[in-house]
Design a protein around this motif. Structure first.
Motif, mmCIF file in Angstrom:
data_model
loop_
_atom_site.group_PDB
_atom_site.id
_atom_site.type_symbol
_atom_site.label_atom_id
_atom_site.label_comp_id
_atom_site.label_asym_id
_atom_site.label_seq_id
_atom_site.Cartn_x
_atom_site.Cartn_y
_atom_site.Cartn_z
ATOM 1 N N LYS A 34 0.829 -1.197 0.000
ATOM 2 C CA LYS A 34 0.000 0.000 0.000
ATOM 3 C C LYS A 34 0.869 1.256 0.000
ATOM 4 O O LYS A 34 0.627 2.204 -0.744
ATOM 5 C CB LYS A 34 -0.937 0.002 1.207
ATOM 6 C CG LYS A 34 -2.112 -0.952 1.089
ATOM 7 C CD LYS A 34 -3.020 -0.823 2.304
ATOM 8 C CE LYS A 34 -4.242 -1.738 2.176
ATOM 9 N NZ LYS A 34 -5.128 -1.630 3.364
ATOM 10 N N ARG A 35 1.892 1.227 0.893
ATOM 11 C CA ARG A 35 2.787 2.379 0.977
ATOM 12 C C ARG A 35 3.582 2.570 -0.321
ATOM 13 O O ARG A 35 3.821 3.701 -0.749
ATOM 14 C CB ARG A 35 3.745 2.213 2.155
ATOM 15 C CG ARG A 35 3.051 2.340 3.506
ATOM 16 C CD ARG A 35 4.027 2.143 4.643
ATOM 17 N NE ARG A 35 3.361 2.237 5.938
ATOM 18 C CZ ARG A 35 3.965 2.052 7.108
ATOM 19 N NH1 ARG A 35 5.262 1.741 7.129
ATOM 20 N NH2 ARG A 35 3.289 2.154 8.229
ATOM 21 N N LYS A 36 3.991 1.473 -0.925
ATOM 22 C CA LYS A 36 4.735 1.552 -2.175
ATOM 23 C C LYS A 36 3.858 2.133 -3.278
ATOM 24 O O LYS A 36 4.300 2.988 -4.056
ATOM 25 C CB LYS A 36 5.219 0.159 -2.576
ATOM 26 C CG LYS A 36 6.112 0.177 -3.812
ATOM 27 C CD LYS A 36 6.639 -1.204 -4.146
ATOM 28 C CE LYS A 36 7.537 -1.149 -5.387
ATOM 29 N NZ LYS A 36 8.051 -2.482 -5.755
ATOM 30 N N LEU A 37 2.598 1.653 -3.343
ATOM 31 C CA LEU A 37 1.680 2.189 -4.346
ATOM 32 C C LEU A 37 1.418 3.677 -4.105
ATOM 33 O O LEU A 37 1.355 4.471 -5.050
ATOM 34 C CB LEU A 37 0.363 1.405 -4.315
ATOM 35 C CG LEU A 37 0.426 -0.037 -4.828
ATOM 36 C CD1 LEU A 37 -0.902 -0.750 -4.573
ATOM 37 C CD2 LEU A 37 0.749 -0.065 -6.324
ATOM 38 N N LEU A 38 1.267 4.038 -2.799
ATOM 39 C CA LEU A 38 1.039 5.443 -2.463
ATOM 40 C C LEU A 38 2.260 6.280 -2.833
ATOM 41 O O LEU A 38 2.133 7.376 -3.390
ATOM 42 C CB LEU A 38 0.743 5.573 -0.967
ATOM 43 C CG LEU A 38 0.490 7.007 -0.454
ATOM 44 C CD1 LEU A 38 -0.732 7.613 -1.149
ATOM 45 C CD2 LEU A 38 0.285 6.997 1.061
ATOM 46 N N TYR A 39 3.448 5.749 -2.536
ATOM 47 C CA TYR A 39 4.697 6.450 -2.866
ATOM 48 C C TYR A 39 4.827 6.651 -4.377
ATOM 49 O O TYR A 39 5.173 7.742 -4.841
ATOM 50 C CB TYR A 39 5.890 5.660 -2.340
ATOM 51 C CG TYR A 39 7.218 6.179 -2.845
ATOM 52 C CD1 TYR A 39 7.781 7.345 -2.331
ATOM 53 C CD2 TYR A 39 7.910 5.494 -3.853
ATOM 54 C CE1 TYR A 39 8.996 7.817 -2.810
ATOM 55 C CE2 TYR A 39 9.127 5.963 -4.328
ATOM 56 C CZ TYR A 39 9.658 7.121 -3.806
ATOM 57 O OH TYR A 39 10.854 7.585 -4.283
ATOM 58 N N GLU A 40 4.550 5.574 -5.130
ATOM 59 C CA GLU A 40 4.640 5.673 -6.583
ATOM 60 C C GLU A 40 3.627 6.662 -7.137
ATOM 61 O O GLU A 40 3.919 7.411 -8.067
ATOM 62 C CB GLU A 40 4.433 4.290 -7.203
ATOM 63 C CG GLU A 40 5.597 3.330 -6.944
ATOM 64 C CD GLU A 40 5.340 1.958 -7.520
ATOM 65 O OE1 GLU A 40 4.201 1.719 -7.969
ATOM 66 O OE2 GLU A 40 6.275 1.134 -7.542
ATOM 67 N N SER A 41 2.430 6.659 -6.527
ATOM 68 C CA SER A 41 1.404 7.604 -6.963
ATOM 69 C C SER A 41 1.830 9.037 -6.678
ATOM 70 O O SER A 41 1.687 9.928 -7.523
ATOM 71 C CB SER A 41 0.087 7.298 -6.249
ATOM 72 O OG SER A 41 -0.889 8.248 -6.589
ATOM 73 N N GLU A 42 2.381 9.263 -5.449
ATOM 74 C CA GLU A 42 2.850 10.599 -5.095
ATOM 75 C C GLU A 42 4.034 11.013 -5.974
ATOM 76 O O GLU A 42 4.161 12.171 -6.360
ATOM 77 C CB GLU A 42 3.256 10.636 -3.622
ATOM 78 C CG GLU A 42 2.065 10.535 -2.669
ATOM 79 C CD GLU A 42 2.502 10.527 -1.216
ATOM 80 O OE1 GLU A 42 3.723 10.371 -0.978
ATOM 81 O OE2 GLU A 42 1.647 10.672 -0.337
ATOM 82 N N LYS A 43 4.900 10.031 -6.275
ATOM 83 C CA LYS A 43 6.054 10.318 -7.123
ATOM 84 C C LYS A 43 5.609 10.759 -8.511
ATOM 85 O O LYS A 43 6.133 11.727 -9.074
ATOM 86 C CB LYS A 43 6.937 9.082 -7.222
ATOM 87 C CG LYS A 43 8.222 9.304 -8.013
ATOM 88 C CD LYS A 43 9.057 8.033 -8.060
ATOM 89 C CE LYS A 43 10.323 8.251 -8.888
ATOM 90 N NZ LYS A 43 11.130 7.013 -8.971
ATOM 91 N N LYS A 44 4.622 10.040 -9.052
ATOM 92 C CA LYS A 44 4.102 10.404 -10.372
ATOM 93 C C LYS A 44 3.465 11.791 -10.339
ATOM 94 O O LYS A 44 3.614 12.584 -11.268
ATOM 95 C CB LYS A 44 3.091 9.361 -10.839
ATOM 96 C CG LYS A 44 3.724 8.027 -11.236
ATOM 97 C CD LYS A 44 2.662 7.053 -11.709
ATOM 98 C CE LYS A 44 3.303 5.715 -12.117
ATOM 99 N NZ LYS A 44 2.292 4.738 -12.566
#
Length: 258
Positions: A34-44
């Motif tokens: 979840k955190r990785k997906l959130l991080y990737e989303s924030e990164k994008k």
């Protein structure tokens, strides 16, 4: 029997501990994903925001560059061609051969100067100008050209030679040019005075004419007035213009020297 019960309890506890451990690992993996997906989303999102900001910055720089080109054409080459036009008008009103020859030479010099300024503008757009130039020398040259018109008197007062960063000197010089041209074309003045004073903290330039003036708060600002104010802002100088009907126009520029 008691021994078997203890073994059973131990197995149950061990099984529970294993299940809890496995459940913890599963929860950790779920949270991590979840955190990785959130991080990737924030990164994008950040990359998208950064790209948008870069595009905005690029467009802004392009706009500023075009505005700078427009100001240079108007304030530099445009002023020179205006002088050539004034000289031409004088030729039409004078018929003596000596005056005609002198004015014709002046027109040729102004047109050559205009071409030189176009070349300088082209050069400025392709390389950074970082050297200093003699500011008073620029003003002296302009004042001599105006005196040759014999339309009005022009006085330049200064205390010493002043060297300024190329860009700052050029911008203040353009403001002075615009003021002089406006005084000649619109103010019907008899006298123009320019004073330059340098202190420990700032360079102060006063310019005034005794022309017909105008109401600063009511007159719609033309491109010349806007260019003067914009140039002052770009080099961090204070720009003050005052004028009133039949009392002339004055401009004060204060440029910090730190």
């Amino acid at each position: 029997m008691q021994e078997q019960t203890q073994i059973l309890i131990a197995l149950i506890l061990t099984t529970c501990m294993v299940l809890v451990f496995i459940a913890s690992i599963i929860l950790f993996i779920i949270q991590y994903r979840k955190r990785k997906l959130l991080y990737e989303s924030e990164k994008k999102s950040m990359e998208l925001l950064h790209n948008n900001k870069m595009k905005e910055a690029t467009l802004k720089m392009q706009k500023l560059t075009m505005e700078d080109i427009g100001r240079e054409i108007h304030d530099g080459v445009g002023q020179r061609l205006t002088l050539a036009s004034i000289y031409t008008s004088q030729l039409l009103s004078k018929k003596d051969n000596e005056s005609f020859t002198d004015k014709l030479k002046e027109i040729g010099a102004i047109l050559n100067d205009s071409l030189a300024q176009l070349r300088a503008l082209s050069k400025e757009l392709t390389q950074e100008q970082t050297y200093t130039i003699e500011f008073i020398k620029l003003l002296k040259s302009e004042v001599e050209k105006i005196k040759a018109l014999e339309i009005c008197t022009v006085e330049l007062e200064y205390q010493c030679e002043i060297f300024l960063d190329y860009k700052k000197a050029l911008f203040i010089f353009r403001i002075a040019q615009e003021f002089i041209q406006n005084s000649l074309k619109h103010a019907a003045c008899k006298n123009i005075k320019i004073g330059v004073k340098e202190t420990d903290e700032k360079l102060i330039i006063h310019m005034n004419d005794d022309g017909i003036g105008f109401e600063v708060n009511t007159k719609s600002s033309g491109i010349g007035l806007r260019n003067m104010q914009k140039r002052a802002e770009l080099i961090g100088a204070e720009y003050i213009i005052t004028s009133s009907r039949m009392k002339g126009t004055a401009i004060k520029i204060q440029l910090p020297l730190n």
